[in-house]
Design a protein around this motif. Structure first.
Motif, PDB file in Angstrom:
ATOM      1  N   MET A 179       0.838  -1.208   0.000  1.00 54.39           N
ATOM      2  CA  MET A 179       0.000   0.000   0.000  1.00 54.39           C
ATOM      3  C   MET A 179       0.864   1.246   0.000  1.00 54.39           C
ATOM      4  SD  MET A 179      -3.239   0.712   2.335  1.00 54.39           S
ATOM      5  CE  MET A 179      -4.020   2.298   2.388  1.00 54.39           C
ATOM      6  N   ILE A 220       0.876   4.113  -3.042  1.00 55.14           N
ATOM      7  CA  ILE A 220       0.645   5.538  -2.798  1.00 55.14           C
ATOM      8  C   ILE A 220       1.872   6.358  -3.189  1.00 55.14           C
ATOM      9  CG2 ILE A 220       0.306   7.216  -0.942  1.00 55.14           C
ATOM     10  CD1 ILE A 220      -1.639   5.272   0.312  1.00 55.14           C
ATOM     11  N   GLN A 224       2.327   9.190  -6.629  1.00 56.29           N
ATOM     12  CA  GLN A 224       2.695  10.596  -6.461  1.00 56.29           C
ATOM     13  C   GLN A 224       4.023  10.941  -7.134  1.00 56.29           C
ATOM     14  OE1 GLN A 224       1.254  12.323  -2.475  1.00 56.29           O
ATOM     15  NE2 GLN A 224       2.002  10.286  -1.976  1.00 56.29           N
ATOM     16  N   VAL A 230      -2.303  15.452 -11.855  1.00 63.62           N
ATOM     17  CA  VAL A 230      -3.160  16.446 -11.235  1.00 63.62           C
ATOM     18  C   VAL A 230      -2.303  17.306 -10.320  1.00 63.62           C
ATOM     19  CG1 VAL A 230      -5.315  16.756  -9.984  1.00 63.62           C
ATOM     20  CG2 VAL A 230      -4.877  14.620 -11.184  1.00 63.62           C
ATOM     21  N   ARG A 231      -2.510  18.615 -10.371  1.00 61.85           N
ATOM     22  CA  ARG A 231      -1.767  19.494  -9.476  1.00 61.85           C
ATOM     23  C   ARG A 231      -2.695  19.952  -8.366  1.00 61.85           C
ATOM     24  NH1 ARG A 231       0.657  23.658 -13.796  1.00 61.85           N
ATOM     25  NH2 ARG A 231       1.705  24.564 -12.005  1.00 61.85           N
ATOM     26  N   PRO A 232      -2.178  20.059  -7.141  1.00 63.06           N
ATOM     27  CA  PRO A 232      -3.054  20.522  -6.054  1.00 63.06           C
ATOM     28  C   PRO A 232      -3.450  21.987  -6.255  1.00 63.06           C
ATOM     29  CG  PRO A 232      -0.818  20.166  -5.261  1.00 63.06           C
ATOM     30  CD  PRO A 232      -0.825  19.746  -6.702  1.00 63.06           C
ATOM     31  N   VAL A 233      -4.741  22.230  -6.443  1.00 61.07           N
ATOM     32  CA  VAL A 233      -5.258  23.590  -6.589  1.00 61.07           C
ATOM     33  C   VAL A 233      -5.899  23.971  -5.264  1.00 61.07           C
ATOM     34  CG1 VAL A 233      -6.793  25.081  -7.878  1.00 61.07           C
ATOM     35  CG2 VAL A 233      -5.736  23.118  -8.999  1.00 61.07           C
ATOM     36  N   LEU A 234      -5.351  25.008  -4.631  1.00 53.32           N
ATOM     37  CA  LEU A 234      -5.848  25.349  -3.300  1.00 53.32           C
ATOM     38  C   LEU A 234      -7.211  26.010  -3.380  1.00 53.32           C
ATOM     39  CD1 LEU A 234      -2.651  26.676  -1.525  1.00 53.32           C
ATOM     40  CD2 LEU A 234      -3.487  24.348  -1.787  1.00 53.32           C
ATOM     41  N   GLN A 235      -7.966  25.860  -2.314  1.00 51.78           N
ATOM     42  CA  GLN A 235      -9.251  26.564  -2.212  1.00 51.78           C
ATOM     43  C   GLN A 235      -8.964  28.043  -2.044  1.00 51.78           C
ATOM     44  OE1 GLN A 235     -12.295  25.377  -2.298  1.00 51.78           O
ATOM     45  NE2 GLN A 235     -12.343  23.295  -1.464  1.00 51.78           N
ATOM     46  N   TYR A 258      -2.875   7.373   4.515  1.00 52.61           N
ATOM     47  CA  TYR A 258      -3.838   8.343   3.983  1.00 52.61           C
ATOM     48  C   TYR A 258      -3.576   9.733   4.550  1.00 52.61           C
ATOM     49  CZ  TYR A 258      -6.786   4.539   2.217  1.00 52.61           C
ATOM     50  OH  TYR A 258      -7.279   3.465   1.544  1.00 52.61           O
ATOM     51  N   TYR A 292       5.103  20.174  -2.488  1.00 53.43           N
ATOM     52  CA  TYR A 292       4.577  21.071  -3.511  1.00 53.43           C
ATOM     53  C   TYR A 292       4.861  22.517  -3.154  1.00 53.43           C
ATOM     54  CZ  TYR A 292       2.305  17.236  -5.866  1.00 53.43           C
ATOM     55  OH  TYR A 292       2.079  16.093  -6.553  1.00 53.43           O
ATOM     56  N   LEU A 348      -0.297  24.156  -7.471  1.00 51.43           N
ATOM     57  CA  LEU A 348       1.113  24.148  -7.086  1.00 51.43           C
ATOM     58  C   LEU A 348       1.854  23.117  -7.925  1.00 51.43           C
ATOM     59  CD1 LEU A 348       0.400  24.056  -3.276  1.00 51.43           C
ATOM     60  CD2 LEU A 348       1.154  26.044  -4.565  1.00 51.43           C
ATOM     61  N   VAL A 398       0.146  10.000   1.707  1.00 52.17           N
ATOM     62  CA  VAL A 398      -0.366  11.033   0.815  1.00 52.17           C
ATOM     63  C   VAL A 398       0.137  12.391   1.277  1.00 52.17           C
ATOM     64  CG1 VAL A 398      -2.475  12.121  -0.021  1.00 52.17           C
ATOM     65  CG2 VAL A 398      -2.400   9.657   0.310  1.00 52.17           C
ATOM     66  N   ASP A 399       0.580  13.206   0.336  1.00 50.31           N
ATOM     67  CA  ASP A 399       1.062  14.544   0.647  1.00 50.31           C
ATOM     68  C   ASP A 399      -0.021  15.350   1.367  1.00 50.31           C
ATOM     69  OD1 ASP A 399       2.024  17.243   0.450  1.00 50.31           O
ATOM     70  OD2 ASP A 399       3.420  16.473  -1.069  1.00 50.31           O
ATOM     71  N   ILE A 431      -0.683  18.326   1.414  1.00 46.95           N
ATOM     72  CA  ILE A 431      -1.196  19.498   0.693  1.00 46.95           C
ATOM     73  C   ILE A 431      -2.530  19.191   0.025  1.00 46.95           C
ATOM     74  CG2 ILE A 431      -0.154  19.066  -1.586  1.00 46.95           C
ATOM     75  CD1 ILE A 431      -0.017  22.432   0.124  1.00 46.95           C
ATOM     76  N   TRP A 432      -2.750  17.912  -0.280  1.00 49.47           N
ATOM     77  CA  TRP A 432      -3.961  17.575  -1.015  1.00 49.47           C
ATOM     78  C   TRP A 432      -5.211  17.823  -0.202  1.00 49.47           C
ATOM     79  CZ3 TRP A 432      -3.751  16.951  -5.992  1.00 49.47           C
ATOM     80  CH2 TRP A 432      -2.570  16.475  -6.583  1.00 49.47           C
ATOM     81  N   GLY A 438      -8.185  19.168   1.459  1.00 49.99           N
ATOM     82  CA  GLY A 438      -8.919  20.427   1.369  1.00 49.99           C
ATOM     83  C   GLY A 438      -8.678  21.192   0.089  1.00 49.99           C
ATOM     84  N   SER A 439      -7.808  20.657  -0.779  1.00 53.07           N
ATOM     85  CA  SER A 439      -7.589  21.368  -2.043  1.00 53.07           C
ATOM     86  C   SER A 439      -8.727  21.036  -3.001  1.00 53.07           C
ATOM     87  CB  SER A 439      -6.246  20.971  -2.639  1.00 53.07           C
ATOM     88  OG  SER A 439      -6.316  19.662  -3.118  1.00 53.07           O
ATOM     89  N   ARG A 440      -8.840  21.847  -4.062  1.00 53.78           N
ATOM     90  CA  ARG A 440      -9.950  21.628  -4.986  1.00 53.78           C
ATOM     91  C   ARG A 440      -9.739  20.385  -5.837  1.00 53.78           C
ATOM     92  NH1 ARG A 440     -11.528  26.966  -8.078  1.00 53.78           N
ATOM     93  NH2 ARG A 440      -9.301  26.987  -8.426  1.00 53.78           N
ATOM     94  N   SER A 441      -8.486  20.003  -5.990  1.00 49.64           N
ATOM     95  CA  SER A 441      -8.221  18.818  -6.809  1.00 49.64           C
ATOM     96  C   SER A 441      -8.002  17.574  -5.943  1.00 49.64           C
ATOM     97  CB  SER A 441      -7.009  19.076  -7.696  1.00 49.64           C
ATOM     98  OG  SER A 441      -5.982  19.642  -6.927  1.00 49.64           O
ATOM     99  N   PRO A 450     -10.296  14.410  -7.395  1.00 49.44           N
ATOM    100  CA  PRO A 450      -9.792  13.762  -8.605  1.00 49.44           C
ATOM    101  C   PRO A 450      -8.520  12.976  -8.344  1.00 49.44           C
ATOM    102  CG  PRO A 450     -10.379  16.020  -9.061  1.00 49.44           C
ATOM    103  CD  PRO A 450     -10.573  15.826  -7.600  1.00 49.44           C
ATOM    104  N   PHE A 451      -7.634  13.545  -7.542  1.00 47.88           N
ATOM    105  CA  PHE A 451      -6.379  12.849  -7.268  1.00 47.88           C
ATOM    106  C   PHE A 451      -6.596  11.583  -6.454  1.00 47.88           C
ATOM    107  CE2 PHE A 451      -2.930  12.111  -4.216  1.00 47.88           C
ATOM    108  CZ  PHE A 451      -1.955  11.723  -5.107  1.00 47.88           C
TER     109      PHE A 451
END
Lengths: 69, 842
Positions: free
Chosen positions: A47, A51, A55, A60-65, B473, B489, B510, B522-523, B525-526, B528-531, B534-535
């Motif tokens: 696992m 994971i 990565q 996909v790039r992390p897009v912040l709120q 996770y 990131y 980022l 899992v990083d 940063i993910w 609460g992010s908008r993506s 999907p990730f």
């Protein structure tokens, strides 16, 4: 802290368990316990590896709120 | 390997001289390793050799139960059985035999019955007297009241009710003589009683009542209840009869009530005197009864145990066949091989100690019956063995799925339940159950807690794996942790505002800092992010497929182990290899593609497309000719050179594998069957032992072989090609369709883990953080309470249960159907452990 390094760490962990079982368990139970520890370490490594690999080159790039303010 | 295959079993025949039979069976029962076969299954229970002994044991049990019930009624504590462990008691140490018990209990029963009868009679008289006393008191009061009323109203009085009544008693000169009846009735019946009386007498009566304070013991039932004293006045003899009948119907206890005041006084005094007298008699009688019960109570549980043992012994003995002429008992039993020597020792010991004239004969016999399945489990492994047994008891010496289930079950649970915090909560619960297991096992638990208690070691493993997957996770109550360093990131360096506000972070996102993936899990940063979704969806979906394919492959290889063990080359070539090839060529290849895609920087290959067009247009990976200018339409789908050829090869393998699974096996089985039959017929001479089923020749030889006839009759069966073919067809279709549907079924890992993460995020962000944001102390406390309640109730109880069930399904269906037949039957040895009176909880 690359992929192979941590994989090696898992292998080392399995080595520790192997030695522990060889040292402490009665001979009749050893093979059973080896399977138990081996399967556990494999599952955990599996696992983690999935994971980690997902990565490595993410699409996909992390897009912040957007902040409310 | 322990647990991997069930214990080897031997069928043994034991010939015991009759005088040693009881002791022998008792010894063996203490060992608890023999499963006796019922050799008299066609004899009804009451005709069997030891039915008298069993009936006597039943009678004894009835008596003992009667003592226990009486003791319970008299609230005398029955001493708990001094626990004897099954092995710690030799047959010589039996202090009380059933014969003695029979004698003692019979006497005691008579004694007790007498005491109880006396007690009941006295009790009845006592409560009757009590009621009479009350009637005298209350009715006297009613009459006095009326007298007073009468005095106040003047003696002339209207023809009113009370007045006429008193005139009846006082003057006795009335034209119509009024009568009255006094009695005691249950308070809740008074209203209907009055109504019935009113109707029956057409209103020609008068009921006066006075409730008794507190409760009174009813003479007939002996129960405490609320009652009312009532006095019914009426006119005429016929009304009297009617009323008496009604009184009987309403269980009214009628009592005499003298009209004369002095007589009343006298009666009252008499009554009181008798009551005092009776009380002392009653005390003595109670004392006597309690003495008897206490005497019994001390050893009651021990006695019950002795009788139950005795009953079990004779029950087992009645399963043996009795040879009357030779005075021996012949028993047949399955014994695990590891216990053979201890059984033999026990047999000789019992034979010596019972001074039998002939020795006990122990011989292992050959049989073609399939032996029972027996696993030696301990308190940890028994839970998982139970999970597997609930699906089906393994066939004899079949590979046991429990070995891998012990790890994979909690692991797959944890994949769905992964959360660091929730894992710890569960760990605490499991540790509590495990640490206090002795104490909790001794005390009775309610059903639901008992279930959790039985599964405590499973819960412990599940919680440990949940903590681990929670780390991966990167969620603790849905809050990300950065224990393995800061996020990898950073702001896009091409963004002009990178050093200040970094606007691109909210639009394009980022970028990785070029330092590789997050080291563990899992990083953060993910979160609460908008993506995020999907990730995570893509990650968890692929992870589910990979895990599923791995576990199913493991299942197929388990079937290989079975085939190697039984040396079944045919199944190996016609089932195992094509199955591996089929699953490997389709979903193994998909797994490979997933890994290649992850390792290829910037690959945007559409794996669905690749898989689907592998079938629809073989050899065309890059959608050749569909793009602009006749170029490839989807060049990104080519992940490695030679992909087209490789895919065609896999496709070919998969298509070949299906008929290999389907046709050769039934055909070869048929050929084999014909060969064996034909060989026998053509050769004319058989050097093998004759089959009792052989119908056409040497019937007279069957007599000597009669003993073997019953087992071998079962296993020889007609070869039905059609049936075998249909069976193989079903098996193949099941596998081929199963390969697709089972792989899809593993996506539940993704769905459940997504649901868990989202639920806990909602509870944390909306409920708790929402309350914290308001800044109000009361709101924060309330928010915390709601969040904690939801975490425990919804996530820890409901979600864990659903993850448990899904993990169960993945093991029962997706894993087990690859190799597990589960057509065995469990080994149930004859033992004294856990004997209990069935009416115990009544």
């Amino acid at each position: 802290m690359g992929f192979w390094f941590t994989t090696l760490a898992f292998a080392a962990l399995e080595g520790v368990f192997y030695a522990y079982v060889q040292g402490s368990a009665p001979a009749a139970r050893r093979s059973f316990l080896h399977v138990m520890y081996g399967t556990s370490v494999f599952c955990c490594w599996f696992m983690w590896a999935v994971i980690y690999m997902a990565q490595m080159t993410p699409l996909v790039r992390p897009v912040l709120q957007a902040k409310e303010s | 390997m322990e647990l991997f295959r069930s214990e080897r079993m031997s069928l043994a025949r034991v010939i015991v001289p009759e005088e040693a039979a009881r002791d022998t069976i008792e010894r063996v029962g203490e060992l608890g390793v023999m499963q006796f076969q019922d050799l008299n299954s066609d004899t009804p229970a009451f005709k069997r050799a030891y039915s008298t002994q069993i009936r006597r044991a039943d009678e004894l049990l009835r008596r003992l139960r009667y003592f226990r019930d009486e003791a319970r009624r008299a609230t005398i504590a029955v001493a708990r059985s001094r626990r004897r462990n099954a092995t710690g008691r030799g047959s010589g140490a039996t202090t009380t035999t059933t014969d003695e018990l029979d004698h003692v209990t019979e006497e005691l029963e008579r004694d007790l019955a007498q005491a109880l009868k006396n007690y009941e009679r006295l009790m009845r008289t006592h409560s009757e007297l009590m009621e009479l006393q009350l009637v005298l008191e209350k009715a006297g009061g009613i009459f006095e009241e009326k007298m007073a009323e009468l005095d106040a109203a003047g003696s002339s009085g209207r023809s009113g009710d009370g007045a006429s009544a008193s005139s009846n008693s006082a003057a006795g000169a009335s034209a119509v003589r009024l009568g009255f009846i006094t009695g005691v009735i249950l308070t809740n019946k008074v209203i209907s009683f009055e109504r019935i009386l009113f109707r029956a007498t057409r209103g020609n009566m008068f009921l006066k009542q006075s409730q008794i304070l507190g409760t009174v013991v009813d003479p007939t039932t002996g129960e405490k209840c609320e009652k009312t004293v009532c006095v019914v006045f009426f006119a005429g003899e016929r009304a009297r009869e009617k009323i008496i009948k009604i009184c009987e119907a309403f269980n009214v206890n009628r009592y005499p009530f003298p009209e004369d005041y002095t007589r009343q006084r006298q009666m009252y005094a008499e009554c009181t005197a008798r009551l005092v007298e009776l009380q002392s008699t009653l005390d003595a009688s109670t004392q006597h009864r309690d003495d008897v019960l206490r005497k019994v109570g001390d050893s009651l549980e021990d006695w019950i145990q002795i009788v139950l043992r005795e009953k079990a012994i004779y029950h087992t003995m009645s399963m043996c066949s009795v040879d009357v002429t030779r005075k021996v008992l012949v028993a047949q039993a399955w014994i695990p091989d590891y216990a053979l020597s201890s059984v033999q020792t026990a047999l000789t010991d019992a034979n010596h100690s019972s001074l039998a004239s002939v020795g006990t004969i122990f011989q292992q016999i050959e049989t073609k019956e399939s032996p029972p399945t027996h696993f030696q489990t301990n308190k940890v492994t028994s839970v998982f063995q139970g999970i597997v047994d609930a699906y089906g008891v393994a066939s004899y010496r079949e590979v046991n799925p429990t070995v891998f289930t012990i790890v994979t079950f909690p692991f797959l649970f944890a994949v769905m339940f992964g959360d660091f915090g929730h894992g710890f909560l569960m760990l605490f619960a499991a540790l509590y159950l495990v640490m206090n297991e002795k104490k909790l096992a001794a005390s009775g638990l309610n059903e639901i807690i008992q279930m959790a208690f039985d599964g405590r070691y499973a819960i412990l493993l599940m919680s440990i794996f949940s903590i681990y997957t929670g780390l991966l996770y990167n969620e603790c109550f849905s809050v990300p942790m950065n224990w393995f360093g800061a996020s990898k990131y950073v702001c896009d360096p091409n963004d002009p505002t990178a050093s200040t506000t970094c606007d691109s972070a909210y639009k394009t996102g980022l970028v990785n800092n070029g330092d590789g993936a997050y080291a563990f899990g899992v990083d953060p940063i993910w979160h609460g992010s908008r993506s995020e979704l999907p990730f995570l969806n893509s990650l968890k979906m692929k992870m589910s497929i990979l895990m599923g394919v791995t576990q199913m492959m493991l299942g197929i290889f388990m079937s290989f182990l079975n085939q190697v063990y039984t040396n079944d080359k045919l199944s190996m070539y016609c089932e195992f290899f094509p199955q591996v090839i089929f699953l490997g060529a389709l979903f193994g290849y998909l797994s490979l593609l997933i890994l290649i895609k992850w390792c290829t920087p910037g690959s945007t290959a559409d794996l669905y497309h690749v898989m689907i067009y592998m079938f629809l247009s073989p050899g065309n990976v890059d959608c050749a000719g569909e793009g602009e200018n006749g170029g490839p339409g989807c060049p990104e789908n080519v992940l490695f050179p030679g992909q087209a050829g490789f895919q065609n090869f896999l496709l070919f393998l998969a298509f070949v594998a299906v008929p290999v699974m389907l046709f050769p096996k039934p055909y070869i089985l048929k050929k084999r069957h014909e060969a064996s039959r034909g060989g026998v017929r053509r050769g004319g001479v058989r050097y093998a032992r004759l089959d009792a089923e052989d119908d056409d020749d040497e019937a007279f030889l069957q007599a000597s072989d009669a003993e073997n006839s019953s087992p071998s009759a079962e296993e020889e069966e007609e070869f039905d090609f059609g049936e075998i073919m249909v069976h193989q067809g079903i098996h193949t279709i099941e596998f081929v369709l199963g390969a697709v549907s089972n792989t899809a079924s593993y996506l539940r890992l993704w769905a459940l883990s997504l649901a868990h993460a989202q639920l806990s995020a909602v509870f944390w962000d909306r409920v708790f953080m929402g309350a914290v944001a308001s800044g109000n102390v009361v709101a924060i406390v309330m928010g915390f309470a709601v969040w904690a309640f939801a975490t425990i109730g919804v996530l820890m109880l409901m979600e864990s249960l659903s993850a448990f069930l899904h993990a169960l399904r993945l093991h029962w269906v997706e894993f087990n159907n690859k190799f597990f037949k589960g057509a065995g039957y469990a080994f149930v040895p004859f033992t004294f452990v856990g004997l209990s009176d069935k009416s115990d909880d009544a």
